[in-house]
Design an enzyme around this catalytic site. Structure first.
Site, short mmCIF file in Angstrom:
data_model
loop_
_atom_site.label_atom_id
_atom_site.label_comp_id
_atom_site.label_asym_id
_atom_site.label_seq_id
_atom_site.Cartn_x
_atom_site.Cartn_y
_atom_site.Cartn_z
N ARG A 1 1.74 0.75 -13.57
CA ARG A 1 1.75 0.67 -12.11
C ARG A 1 2.89 1.49 -11.52
O ARG A 1 2.76 2.05 -10.43
CB ARG A 1 1.82 -0.80 -11.69
CG ARG A 1 0.64 -1.60 -12.21
CD ARG A 1 0.73 -3.10 -11.87
NE ARG A 1 -0.23 -3.84 -12.67
CZ ARG A 1 -1.53 -3.93 -12.37
NH1 ARG A 1 -2.02 -3.33 -11.30
NH2 ARG A 1 -2.35 -4.62 -13.15
N ASP B 1 -31.17 0.11 5.26
CA ASP B 1 -30.53 -0.74 4.26
C ASP B 1 -29.56 -1.73 4.88
O ASP B 1 -28.90 -2.50 4.18
CB ASP B 1 -29.82 0.09 3.19
CG ASP B 1 -28.80 1.06 3.78
OD1 ASP B 1 -28.52 0.95 4.99
OD2 ASP B 1 -28.29 1.91 3.03
N GLU C 1 -10.94 6.81 -1.36
CA GLU C 1 -9.71 6.91 -2.15
C GLU C 1 -9.82 7.90 -3.30
O GLU C 1 -8.89 8.62 -3.62
CB GLU C 1 -9.35 5.52 -2.67
CG GLU C 1 -8.13 5.45 -3.55
CD GLU C 1 -7.93 4.07 -4.16
OE1 GLU C 1 -6.78 3.73 -4.48
OE2 GLU C 1 -8.93 3.34 -4.32
N SER D 1 9.46 1.25 -9.37
CA SER D 1 9.49 2.47 -8.54
C SER D 1 8.15 3.18 -8.64
O SER D 1 7.14 2.58 -9.06
CB SER D 1 10.63 3.39 -8.99
OG SER D 1 10.77 4.48 -8.10
N GLN D 2 8.13 4.45 -8.26
CA GLN D 2 6.94 5.31 -8.39
C GLN D 2 7.40 6.75 -8.59
O GLN D 2 8.58 7.06 -8.45
CB GLN D 2 6.02 5.17 -7.17
CG GLN D 2 5.08 3.99 -7.27
CD GLN D 2 3.81 4.15 -6.45
OE1 GLN D 2 3.85 4.59 -5.32
NE2 GLN D 2 2.68 3.78 -7.03
N ASP E 1 -2.49 3.71 -12.19
CA ASP E 1 -3.03 2.45 -12.67
C ASP E 1 -4.51 2.35 -12.30
O ASP E 1 -4.85 2.35 -11.12
CB ASP E 1 -2.24 1.26 -12.09
CG ASP E 1 -2.02 1.39 -10.58
OD1 ASP E 1 -1.82 2.51 -10.09
OD2 ASP E 1 -2.03 0.35 -9.90
N GLY F 1 2.00 5.13 -11.05
CA GLY F 1 1.04 5.47 -10.01
C GLY F 1 -0.36 5.70 -10.55
O GLY F 1 -1.30 5.83 -9.76
#
Length: 951
Positions: A675, A304, A875, A555-556, A680, A678
């Site tokens: 966002r 491929d 991820e 922030s987070q 999002d 965290g």
């Protein structure tokens, strides 16, 4: 040796299954291994990938008896005076560094206590997980992926002996035979074999023909007694019953001495040449031209054209390489997707190191995937993800590709729509400002700017078109007074240069798993990220989403207290003499966490005073500038038509307050809040996040309160003085924790559904969206034992999927389509943080078996993708059964997929989840993971003595 399946052919079986695309591999596996197994499964699609411990016969029983009788009648024992015929074969390779004949050295057993002591008895529960690597940590773990292979034997001194639960796989014991020829062959086969631990005694087996009989073995006790020749003695095994295990045995301490006559063992015997000498022992391949071999491999196998070899490629799945002993004259085959993809990876690494010729150990190609994945993460991925601001790279790291600028440099050259190179320094850090200004003399494109003392939403908006990197913590250089040394940190993925918020905490959990007194670089990375968090709180007022100028108001999720405690404990564990420095670090971390708690999370606008709970509610004005240019087109379209303006014109007027649109004000408030969370993006939060008192945030703040109380009482004599003279004591923090628990139980816990929901402070009702954040109170030890029991009994099944925990449920997410696309933090996707926090939380309440089961599911899915898709680590994953896990159909795609030849960094918190998750698995589970045993098969067919360990 890293040869993880019991016979040579099996090392290539891993990725050569010929199942059709319509067949579900897990259902096929279950049919194969389940209770309703067929007598002959050689035609099964899984016949070449199984790890089952009994090999079926290719011939009938009658054929075998005829062959055996003929062999006994016509093959007298060889005379000592008769020359044994010469054979032409390659000289056996000496055992490689990965040979299974090595005696594995013991590594220290890390003891992990996940919970900080709290108020209740169950707070003090401890669980000890042991991971024993087979090689010395100083010698093997520091190697990069081009170095010698690691050993495939995993040893666990605390694990129950598998000889009591698992039958042997690769070795065969024969009953004493009266035929001298057969006795001679048996004795010499054992005499010349590599020294290994013998398996426990099993039913006698005899050969059904062939040179080695590896695939033609049948237990003698399965034959009819009238069919046996008179010279075969059959011991009585009628009283023995054992369910065969599907888990491969790597090492066993049983003895087989009783099988042989000791006098016979001292006699020299001749035997026929067999393939054992050249195939069981790993070869070394000589590759005279790396580039040519790489081109040939890709031309044949990469059908491929993506520079990867996966199960989706339709090549011949075979390449012949020259052996090292013959200087490449004789050749041997490398077969199967897994071995060929590993070959591609090794050749790519060698090519990048500029090597023209290499000797390649076969043990590298059929390496236990668990060991290979762990080795890549520890020795290569972390290095590739490490960043550190220096005078040499600050210009490159400060480049911002999200927002392009137009400017004229000092030489009068116009730069149009190019990335800017700018760094912002806090107003009170003159030392850093002067340091970067000195660098500017040699790097003309670098722009150095001071930040004001007061940073609010209007200021952040004013520099939207002048983005820049934010300075991080530095130390004086003892060797150069004009130089500053930055603390290192780990970024989420290879395309990032910024320090991210809660990613760093998850990465810390993984980094600390392999820290030893002689190997401290990963402790330095974890410490660096915590030092940078302290710096951000002191100079920017909060732990930032990331250190870019457009994140100054955001922030987070807060994890600093637990992060600091873990780093402190690990430092004292490996270097007790550094207690003073570690205590100072813990003090500064605690004071920073107190400042963050009081000035960010427990005050307006994030605190809802009516409920006493906190929400994500960042500062910001206008359209977030860091998003893709077209990200908000659908939202802005009706307003562009209303005002008859282009997108850029409308955004400029709206951001400056010339155009007032309350709907957009609220929309972008919630968008920024998503966002900051965290998560999002997710339909759980979309359009309402700033109004939600979420279970995740309030669980973390409860943990802050308990952790700070614990630190003050146990390390600072309940009397810690702040920089302004304020004295902090533990009683007030214990009271805050007590009140928050009451508020959480009142507003977030749903007794009827046995689950925690978010609470909408604007609408004053629970949202009833089922999210995996419901397990965060277990992580924070906020739940009562009764709530934990109800949550696990009634709600765990809503989230547990084939590959671990889904972020939410299908019921809550609803239907998706063209007008309502998938969101990446919703069902069916799973994320490493959700898994990690759930594992810790379950252990906190004594549900170790459930944590181990969920960890196995997640790690299997990761390992399977790693094996089938050229070493990929991404991820996020689709955790549902039957999916291709790393294929994610949601916004932002999936980080970690875009590599050529070999994956070089994986993804930060996913790397961490693998290393951290292995600590939850015992040796039995790790062996199953190494042989890619699907969770359903593993859990259903395990030995009864292990079942409770996964419940």
């Amino acid at each position: 040796m890293t040869y993880f399946l019991p016979q040579p052919e099996a090392s290539r079986m891993l990725a050569t299954s010929s199942m059709s695309s319509e067949e579900d591999p897990y259902d096929t596996a279950e049919n194969y291994y389940g209770d309703a197994r067929k007598v002959n499964k050689l035609t099964s699609p899984l016949a070449r990938v199984r790890t089952y411990s009994v090999f079926e016969s290719k011939t009938t029983r009658q054929d075998f008896l005829k062959q055996l009788l003929a062999e006994v009648s016509h093959n007298p024992p060889p005379s000592p005076h008769v020359e044994h015929p010469d054979t032409i074969r390659e000289t056996s390779e000496p055992p490689s560094s990965g040979s299974s004949s090595e005696v594995p050295s013991k590594s220290p057993t890390p003891q992990i206590q996940f919970n900080t002591p709290g108020e209740k008895a169950y707070d003090h529960r401890k669980i000890q997980f042991a991971i024993h690597d087979s090689e010395d940590e100083e010698d093997s773990e520091d190697e990069d992926p081009v170095s010698a292979p690691s050993n495939g034997v995993i040893k666990d001194d605390d694990a129950p002996p598998l000889s009591s639960t698992t039958p042997p796989i690769a070795q065969v014991h024969h009953a004493p035979l009266t035929s001298p020829a057969l006795m001679t062959a048996n004795i010499d086969a054992h005499r010349n074999a590599e020294p290994t631990h013998a398996p426990p005694p099993v039913s006698p087996r005899v050969r059904r023909g062939g040179a080695t009989g590896l695939h033609d073995i049948v237990p003698v006790d399965e034959m009819e007694s009238e069919d046996l020749p008179p010279n075969i003695k059959v011991p009585d095994f009628s009283g023995l019953t054992r369910k065969p295990s599907i888990i491969a045995i790597y090492q066993d301490n049983s003895s087989s001495e009783s099988v042989y006559d000791k006098a016979e063992k001292n006699k020299r015997r001749y035997r026929r040449q067999s393939v054992d000498d050249t195939t069981i022992r790993p070869k070394k391949f000589y590759i005279p031209d790396v580039e040519d071999t790489l081109k040939e491999l890709l031309a044949n196998e990469d059908t491929d054209g993506n520079c990867q070899i996966t199960i989706e490629d339709s090549g011949p799945k075979m390449l012949r390489l020259g052996t090292a002993n013959s200087n490449g004259y004789y050749q041997s085959s490398v077969r199967g997707t897994y071995m060929l993809s590993n070959l591609l990876q090794e050749l790519t690494i060698a090519s990048r190191f500029g090597r023209r010729q290499i000797l390649l150990d076969e043990a590298r190609l059929n390496e236990n995937p668990l060991n290979r994945m762990k080795r890549f993460i520890s020795t290569a991925f972390w290095k590739a993800l490490t960043r550190k601001i220096t005078k040499e790279n600050v210009t490159e790291m400060s480049a911002d590709t999200k927002i392009l600028e137009t400017w004229i440099d000092d030489d009068g050259v116009l730069h149009k729509d190019e990335p800017s190179h700018r760094i912002y320094v806090p107003y009170n850090r003159a030392d850093q400002y002067e340091f970067f200004k000195r660098i500017q003399k040699d790097h003309k494109n670098l722009d150095v700017q001071y930040l004001p003392k007061v940073i609010d939403a209007q200021y952040i908006k004013s520099i939207n078109k002048k983005p820049g990197l934010l300075a991080l913590a530095t130390r004086p250089d003892p060797d150069d007074p004009e130089n500053l040394l930055s603390w290192p940190y780990v970024v989420p993925g290879g395309r990032f240069n910024e320090l991210y918020g809660w990613d760093s905490y998850m990465e810390t959990l993984g980094l600390l798993t392999d820290v030893t007194p002689g190997r401290r670089e990963h402790l330095e990375l974890a410490r660096g990220m915590a030092e940078n968090f302290i710096y951000e709180i002191q100079h920017y007022g909060k732990i930032l989403n990331a250190n870019r100028s457009y994140y100054l108001g955001r922030s987070q999720p807060p994890f600093l207290t637990d992060m600091a405690l873990r780093i402190f404990n690990k430092t004292i564990e490996i270097a007790p003499d550094e207690i003073d420095d570690a205590t100072d670090f813990l003090k500064r971390s605690t004071l920073a966490a107190i400042q963050e708690y009081e000035t960010v999370w427990c005050c307006k606008p994030r605190l809802d005073e009516r409920t006493g709970l906190s929400c994500y509610h960042p500062d910001g004005v206008g359209v977030p500038p860091e998003t893709e240019a077209t990200h908000f087109d659908a939202v802005l379209k009706p307003f562009l038509e209303k005002h008859k303006l282009s997108r850029d014109e409308f955004i400029e007027k709206y951001n400056d307050g010339i155009i007032k649109e309350p709907y957009l004000d609220e929309y972008f408030l919630h968008d920024r809040a998503v966002r900051e969370s965290g998560h999002d993006t997710s339909y759980r939060l979309e359009g309402k996040c700033a109004y939600l008192a979420t279970v995740d945030l309030n669980s973390l703040l409860y943990k802050y309160e308990n952790d700070i109380a614990f630190i003050l009482a146990n390390f600072f004599h309940d009397n810690l003085e702040d920089y302004d003279g304020t004295i902090h004591t533990s009683p007030i923090w214990k009271e805050r924790a007590k009140q928050r628990r009451i508020n959480v139980d009142k507003y977030l816990w749903n007794e009827e559904d046995s689950i925690y929901y978010d609470y909408n402070v604007h609408d004053q009702e629970q949202t009833r969206y089922e999210s995996a954040t419901t397990f965060w109170p277990l992580y924070a030890e906020l739940s009562s034992p009764e709530q934990a029991e109800a949550l696990i009994r009634n709600s765990l099944s809503k989230f547990e999927e084939h590959g671990g925990l889904a972020s939410g449920t299908l019921k809550s997410r609803g239907e998706v389509g063209l007008t309502r696309p998938s969101r990446q933090w919703d069902y069916p996707f799973g994320w490493a943080p959700q898994q990690i926090l759930a594992w810790i939380g379950l252990v906190n309440y004594g549900y170790d078996g459930v944590a181990r089961r969920l960890a196995y599911r997640w790690l299997f899915m990761m390992t399977k993708s790693f094996v089938d898709y050229n070493g990929v680590v991404v991820e996020k994953y689709n955790v549902t059964k039957g999916a291709v896990p790393h294929r994610v159909d949601a916004e932002y795609g999936n980080q970690g997929l875009d590599f050529k030849g070999v994956a070089t960094e994986g993804f930060g918190w996913v790397n961490a989840s693998y290393l951290f998750g292995l600590q939850f698995l015992n040796l039995y589970a790790q062996r199953a993971l190494g042989t890619l045993t699907p969770p359903k098969v593993f859990l259903r067919n395990m030995h009864p003595s292990h079942i409770k360990e996964f419940q």
